[in-house]
Motif scaffolding. Structure first.
Motif, PDB file in Angstrom:
ATOM      1  N   PRO A 119       0.824  -1.213   0.000  1.00 12.34           N
ATOM      2  CA  PRO A 119       0.000   0.000   0.000  1.00 12.34           C
ATOM      3  C   PRO A 119       0.859   1.264   0.000  1.00 12.34           C
ATOM      4  O   PRO A 119       2.003   1.243   0.456  1.00 12.34           O
ATOM      5  N   THR A 120       0.297   2.348  -0.535  1.00 13.15           N
ATOM      6  CA  THR A 120       0.897   3.661  -0.331  1.00 13.15           C
ATOM      7  C   THR A 120       0.006   4.384   0.665  1.00 13.15           C
ATOM      8  O   THR A 120      -1.210   4.224   0.632  1.00 13.15           O
ATOM      9  N   PHE A 121       0.610   5.131   1.530  1.00 15.82           N
ATOM     10  CA  PHE A 121      -0.148   5.736   2.621  1.00 15.82           C
ATOM     11  C   PHE A 121      -0.719   7.097   2.237  1.00 15.82           C
ATOM     12  O   PHE A 121      -1.827   7.424   2.598  1.00 15.82           O
ATOM     13  N   VAL A 122       0.020   7.875   1.496  1.00 10.37           N
ATOM     14  CA  VAL A 122      -0.426   9.223   1.162  1.00 10.37           C
ATOM     15  C   VAL A 122      -1.361   9.217  -0.041  1.00 10.37           C
ATOM     16  O   VAL A 122      -2.384   9.884  -0.041  1.00 10.37           O
ATOM     17  N   THR A 123      -1.022   8.430  -1.068  1.00 12.72           N
ATOM     18  CA  THR A 123      -1.805   8.464  -2.314  1.00 12.72           C
ATOM     19  C   THR A 123      -2.860   7.370  -2.405  1.00 12.72           C
ATOM     20  O   THR A 123      -3.584   7.305  -3.389  1.00 12.72           O
ATOM     21  N   ASN A 124      -2.942   6.477  -1.401  1.00 17.12           N
ATOM     22  CA  ASN A 124      -3.993   5.457  -1.319  1.00 17.12           C
ATOM     23  C   ASN A 124      -4.014   4.468  -2.481  1.00 17.12           C
ATOM     24  O   ASN A 124      -5.071   4.120  -2.996  1.00 17.12           O
ATOM     25  N   TYR A 125      -2.828   4.027  -2.899  1.00 15.55           N
ATOM     26  CA  TYR A 125      -2.730   3.001  -3.937  1.00 15.55           C
ATOM     27  C   TYR A 125      -2.441   1.645  -3.319  1.00 15.55           C
ATOM     28  O   TYR A 125      -1.773   1.540  -2.289  1.00 15.55           O
ATOM     29  N   ALA A 126      -2.936   0.597  -3.967  1.00 19.61           N
ATOM     30  CA  ALA A 126      -2.529  -0.779  -3.701  1.00 19.61           C
ATOM     31  C   ALA A 126      -1.653  -1.158  -4.889  1.00 19.61           C
ATOM     32  O   ALA A 126      -2.142  -1.256  -6.019  1.00 19.61           O
TER      33      ALA A 126
END
Length: 178
Positions: free
Chosen positions: A91-98
């Protein structure tokens, strides 16, 4: 030591948007991984080091996303890549990607063709140098200081989601070397 792409796709990961990256690797006196350094004037992830990849298009399989993006960003044609497995989604925390990483073997010496609107340079970094360059450091991003795991090789610092993906690759390749 890698996981099957189907297994990676079945894993639960936080993130509202799906993306995929290709983790291109090649043998040249040791195993190397291919990264891009993004342009410094981009709105998102400016100047960061990443694997070629991006957001999934509607109806597209994630492995095809990784291959398409690698072709668009660095000129690597899908037929020049042998996808050998996957790593756990990140996951990315800032941009909300999986982010779904797929590992592909390529030939050494590929002539990169950069998409200059997004990519500043291609980095071919030895995995052993990256492994030796592991550490935790204090970074400042958008004025906010934080401590994070990093990998450094050749003056290039890898952190964030790319560092987490790289950590998985390094852990799995060290097991296969035994």
């Amino acid at each position: 030591v890698l996981i099957a792409p189907e297994e990676a796709l079945a894993m639960d990961v936080h993130g509202g948007k799906e993306a995929a990256v290709l983790v291109p690797v090649f043998e040249d006196g040791g195993l190397h991984a291919v990264f891009t350094r993004r342009r410094h004037d981009l709105r998102r992830h400016a100047g960061e080091i990443s694997f070629p990849g991006g957001r999934r298009d509607e109806g597209e399989e994630l492995v095809d996303t990784a291959l398409r993006e690698a072709h668009e960003e660095v000129g690597l044609p899908p037929e020049a890549v042998r996808v050998v497995g996957a790593l756990p989604p990140t996951p990315t925390f800032v941009t909300n990607y999986a982010i779904y990483p797929f590992v592909g073997v390529i030939d050494a010496g590929f002539a990169w063709v950069l998409q200059r609107t997004e990519v500043d340079e291609v980095l071919e970094l030895p995995l052993e140098a990256l492994r030796a360059g592991y550490g935790e450091r204090r970074l400042v991003r958008k004025g906010i200081p934080f401590r994070t795991p990093t990998y450094e090789a050749g003056g290039h610092v890898i952190w964030g989601a790319t560092a987490r993906i790289l950590g998985e690759l390094l852990a799995r390749t060290s097991r296969s070397a035994r």
